[in-house]
Structures are given as structure tokens and as C-alpha cells.
Design an enzyme around this catalytic site. Structure first.
Site, mmCIF file in Angstrom:
data_model
loop_
_atom_site.group_PDB
_atom_site.id
_atom_site.type_symbol
_atom_site.label_atom_id
_atom_site.label_comp_id
_atom_site.label_asym_id
_atom_site.label_seq_id
_atom_site.Cartn_x
_atom_site.Cartn_y
_atom_site.Cartn_z
ATOM 1 N N HIS A 267 -17.384 8.008 -10.120
ATOM 2 C CA HIS A 267 -17.368 8.805 -11.356
ATOM 3 C C HIS A 267 -16.812 7.972 -12.511
ATOM 4 O O HIS A 267 -17.400 7.935 -13.606
ATOM 5 C CB HIS A 267 -16.518 10.060 -11.137
ATOM 6 C CG HIS A 267 -16.186 10.795 -12.396
ATOM 7 N ND1 HIS A 267 -16.927 11.861 -12.852
ATOM 8 C CD2 HIS A 267 -15.189 10.625 -13.304
ATOM 9 C CE1 HIS A 267 -16.406 12.305 -13.985
ATOM 10 N NE2 HIS A 267 -15.350 11.566 -14.273
ATOM 11 N N GLU A 268 -15.688 7.295 -12.271
ATOM 12 C CA GLU A 268 -15.077 6.482 -13.324
ATOM 13 C C GLU A 268 -15.982 5.317 -13.702
ATOM 14 O O GLU A 268 -16.092 4.958 -14.883
ATOM 15 C CB GLU A 268 -13.706 5.961 -12.864
ATOM 16 C CG GLU A 268 -12.676 7.049 -12.598
ATOM 17 C CD GLU A 268 -12.425 7.919 -13.829
ATOM 18 O OE1 GLU A 268 -12.513 7.393 -14.960
ATOM 19 O OE2 GLU A 268 -12.156 9.116 -13.660
ATOM 20 N N HIS A 271 -18.579 6.298 -16.131
ATOM 21 C CA HIS A 271 -18.158 6.229 -17.539
ATOM 22 C C HIS A 271 -18.388 4.828 -18.087
ATOM 23 O O HIS A 271 -18.841 4.655 -19.223
ATOM 24 C CB HIS A 271 -16.677 6.596 -17.669
ATOM 25 C CG HIS A 271 -16.400 8.059 -17.556
ATOM 26 N ND1 HIS A 271 -16.996 8.994 -18.366
ATOM 27 C CD2 HIS A 271 -15.562 8.751 -16.726
ATOM 28 C CE1 HIS A 271 -16.555 10.209 -18.050
ATOM 29 N NE2 HIS A 271 -15.694 10.086 -17.057
ATOM 30 N N GLU A 342 -18.671 13.797 -18.925
ATOM 31 C CA GLU A 342 -18.164 14.032 -17.575
ATOM 32 C C GLU A 342 -19.273 14.451 -16.617
ATOM 33 O O GLU A 342 -19.294 14.028 -15.460
ATOM 34 C CB GLU A 342 -17.060 15.100 -17.605
ATOM 35 C CG GLU A 342 -15.792 14.674 -18.315
ATOM 36 C CD GLU A 342 -15.151 13.441 -17.712
ATOM 37 O OE1 GLU A 342 -15.164 13.317 -16.459
ATOM 38 O OE2 GLU A 342 -14.651 12.610 -18.486
ATOM 39 N N ASP A 346 -20.251 12.435 -13.308
ATOM 40 C CA ASP A 346 -20.314 13.089 -11.990
ATOM 41 C C ASP A 346 -21.621 12.758 -11.276
ATOM 42 O O ASP A 346 -21.647 12.490 -10.070
ATOM 43 C CB ASP A 346 -20.196 14.610 -12.145
ATOM 44 C CG ASP A 346 -18.760 15.080 -12.290
ATOM 45 O OD1 ASP A 346 -17.850 14.269 -12.062
ATOM 46 O OD2 ASP A 346 -18.555 16.260 -12.627
#
Length: 419
Positions: A267-268, A271, A342, A346
């Protein structure tokens, strides 16, 4: 002009308190209904924690308002009178501005202490000793004094040297923010957390595989001994360029399985792959530019109403006093954009997690909610003003999870204001 500023600040305070009151009432109503995501006891405990945090937030907001009124009515003039003996204008300006910063810092200490050793202690988060807290506070105080003085000197120089001081001040402060983001992991490791290279070779290899897939270049994967201070789960990517680090809290390694951890890191990395960090920095730059442009064009009558001359220290203090208002105004816009990011992250995290990645990420999110005692339901107006992440239930639904036990009346925005 002064009346307008006080009116806008008062409106900000009222709106901030109103959102907290609505959240408290909403949670008080929802926590007594069927538990969602958590066991009944965990659900109730998370609700109680949320309510107490919001009550503390209301007190903080009220104190902030009193300080604001105190500073603009007599506080700045009081500080001005304490440093009249400085002959050097640069030193005088630094002393007055740092006096303002340090007084606010000291006034906030009782609230920080209460949050750490009463509220967090009650709910099992605090692992720090009072000696450790005093040491951390002293280090923060000294760093604020030293680094803050350098920044204030830089802004003073710009204000004193350039006609378009607000533009060059923006460039300077924006550069400082980027530099702080680059050096944050190093400073944190030097003064607060001890960072050690990840010893689990298999996990380290899996993490590096994910980084290779997304083109993320890092100086290493490190583990922080955060558990000596706090029981919450967290991880962060810090720095820019080759100085980037992946830092995992030891609490995160303890509570999540390998696949869940990889889903969270995926997930990070999502980003990073989408450039969200740079988009956020760009968005922050636009907001800062607007704030400096506003302050660069304030009428001289405002300073006359305050009974002050348009000295650099007055400009800097006024800027810091109204920053919370401007931040609150911009938060819904930033939050809306951030929540979109976000969802995309995800999706990336679930894909990088391989087969069943959606389930692993969903399981990790539920564990984070439980361990961090995050109440999974919130009032819509509170989400609008405060949430940078989508509500966890919405994230789980997008990941394909069937969420049961959500009482529809709780989602209609009704509340019970039991403060």
C-alpha cells in the site's frame, strides 16, 4: 481588519468544537450498538478512547483560542518589552519569535503529559517512563530552540532585505519543509528511536522484491524500537532519493503476519508508484504560497489596530497564529484528494500482495484498527473535516469484504451529545 481576523478565528474555533461535539455524540450512540469489525469489548473500548480524545481536543482548541486572544491583545507587546535591551535587530527578532514559540510549547506540556500518562496509559498505549518522556521533551525543546532560531533568522533576513519578502519567504520555508522530510529518519534515529537493520532475511528479501517491482530505491529496511514508548502499530517511508528508508515499528512486526505486512508495505509503495508524496508536497506548496501571498498583502491598518509596528517578528507571529485557521479551511480539500489516493494505494497493495492480496490487506487493516483502538465509525461532518484516509469500512468494502453488523442508524449522522 482586526475585527475580521478575530471573527474568522472565532468561527474556526466554533466549527472545530462543533465537529468534535458531533463526533462525541455520534460515537456515544454507535458504541452501544452492534459491534463492527471488533469484538464487543474492543468496540466499546475503542469508542470510549475516541470520545476521551475528542474531549481533550476540545480543551486544546479552547486553550488555543485563549492564547490567540492573549497574544493579539497584549502578548506580543509584552514580549516586545522583554527584549528591548538587544541592540542587534536580528537577535531581537529571533528572541521575540522564539519566546512566542517556547511559551506556546510550555503551555502545551500539561496536555501532552496528560495524553501520554493518563489517557494513553488508561488504554494501554503508553510504554514510556516519565524519565524517558522528560528526556524526549528536553531534546525536542533544545532542537526547537536551535533549529527554530536558524529558521527565524532566515525569515528575518528575507523580510529585511526584499520587497517581495512573502515570495522569498515562501521559497525558503518550502525548502526547509522538503529538507526536514529528507532528514527526518536520520534525526529520529539519532535522538529518539534506535533503528537496526531488519534481521529477518526472508522478509527483507520479500520487501526488496516489492521495492524492485515499483522502482523504489532505498538505503535499507530498518526496525524501530518504538515499543519502548508506545504500543501502536506503524511504519513509514522517510527521506528522498537514495536517502529513503523503510522503517518498521517492532510492534508492527510482532502483530502482523508476513503476508499482511507485505500488503501494508505494498500500500505504501503504491503511494510511491503513483507519485502521491510529490503530489502532496506540491499541494502543500500551493497552500503555503497562498498563505504567504495573503500575509504579504495585509493592510498596514491591521498593525495600527494591534498597536504594533510592522516589524518582522510581528509578521512572523501573526502568521503562526492564523496558520491553524488556514489549515482547517484547506483540510477538507486536502482530505478529499488524499482519500482518493488511499483507494488507489489499496488497489496497488492488494496486487503486490499476490493471490489473496485483498484479503491480506483487509486483515491487516482490521488488526490495525483493533491494536490502535481506532473506532471504525465516524460522523460524516467529522470525516469531511478531519479524515485524510477513507473510513476503514469503506476501504474494506472496496477490497471486496462483506462488512456485517453496521447499524444503519449510526451511518445517518445522528448523534447523542453526551459530553
Amino acid at each position: 481588519m482586526l475585527t475580521i481576523i478575530i471573527g474568522v478565528y472565532s468561527l474556526y474555533v466554533l466549527l472545530s468544537i462543533y465537529t468534535s461535539v458531533m463526533q462525541i455524540g455520534y460515537v456515544n450512540l454507535a458504541k452501544r450498538k452492534e459491534a463492527v469489525l471488533l469484538s464487543p469489548s474492543e468496540f466499546l473500548k475503542a469508542g470510549n478512547y475516541s470520545v476521551k480524545k475528542e474531549k481533550l481536543s476540545i480543551l486544546n482548541t479552547f486553550l488555543e483560542f485563549l492564547l490567540f486572544l492573549g497574544w493579539i491583545s497584549f502578548g506580543i507587546q509584552f514580549l516586545e518589552g522583554q527584549f528591548y535591551f538587544f541592540q542587534d535587530e536580528a537577535i531581537k527578532n529571533i528572541a521575540i519569535v522564539m519566546g512566542f514559540i517556547l511559551i506556546n510549547y510550555i503551555v502545551a506540556l500539561p496536555f501532552n503529559y496528560y495524553e501520554k500518562f493518563v489517557l494513553d496509559q488508561e488504554f494501554g498505549f503508553n510504554k514510556s517512563t516519565k524519565a524517558q518522556w522528560i528526556k524526549d521533551t528536553a531534546i525536542s525543546f533544545v532542537m526547537t530552540l536551535l533549529l527554530g532560531s536558524l529558521v527565524v533568522w532566515g525569515v528575518y533576513f528575507i523580510l529585511s532585505s526584499f520587497e517581495l519578502w512573502w515570495l522569498w519567504s515562501f521559497v525558503f520555508i518550502f525548502a526547509i519543509i522538503i529538507l526536514v522530510n529528507m532528514l527526518y529518519p536520520t534525526f529520529r534515529a539519532m535522538f529518539f528511536d534506535k533503528l537496526t537493520p531488519l534481521k529477518d532475511e526472508k522478509l527483507d528479501a520479500e520487501i526488496k522484491r516489492l521495492m524492485d517491482e515499483t522502482g523504489f530505491v532505498s538505503s535499507g529496511v530498518f526496525v524501530s524500537d518504538a515499543s519502548k514508548r508506545d504500543a501502536r502499530l506503524n511504519a513509514y517511508f522517510g527521506g528522498f532519493g537514495k536517502a529513503k528508508r523503510v522503517v518498521l515499528f517492532d510492534t508492527l512486526l510482532e502483530k502482523l503476519s508476513t503476508r499482511e505486512l507485505l500488503a501494508v508495505l505494498g500500500h505504501e509503495l503504491g503511494h510511491f508508484a503513483h507519485g502521491d508524496v510529490y503530489k502532496n508536497i506540491g499541494m502543500l506548496g500551493v497552500i503555503l504560497f497562498a498563505m504567504f501571498a495573503l500575509f504579504g498583502n495585509l493592510p498596514e491598518s491591521l498593525y495600527l489596530e494591534l498597536g504594533l509596528s510592522q516589524q518582522p517578528y510581528v509578521v512572523m507571529i501573526l502568521f503562526m497564529l492564523v496558520m491553524p485557521v488556514l489549515g482547517f479551511i484547506m483540510m477538507p480539500v486536502m482530505g478529499f484528494i488524499s482519500r482518493k489516493y488511499e483507494y488507489a494505494a489499496d488497489e496497488m497493495g492488494s496486487k503486490l500482495g499476490g493471490n489473496g492480496g485483498e484479503i491480506e490487506l483487509a486483515n491487516a487493516l482490521v488488526k490495525l484498527v483493533a491494536e490502535n483502538k481506532s473506532f471504525p465509525l465516524s460522523h460524516p461532518i467529522y470525516i469531511f473535516f478531519h479524515y485524510t484516509h477513507p473510513p476503514v469500512i469503506e476501504r474494506l468494502k472496496v477490497l471486496g469484504m462483506d462488512i456485517k453488523g453496521v447499524d444503519k442508524s449510526s451511518l445517518e449522522g445522528k448523534c447523542e451529545a453526551n459530553i
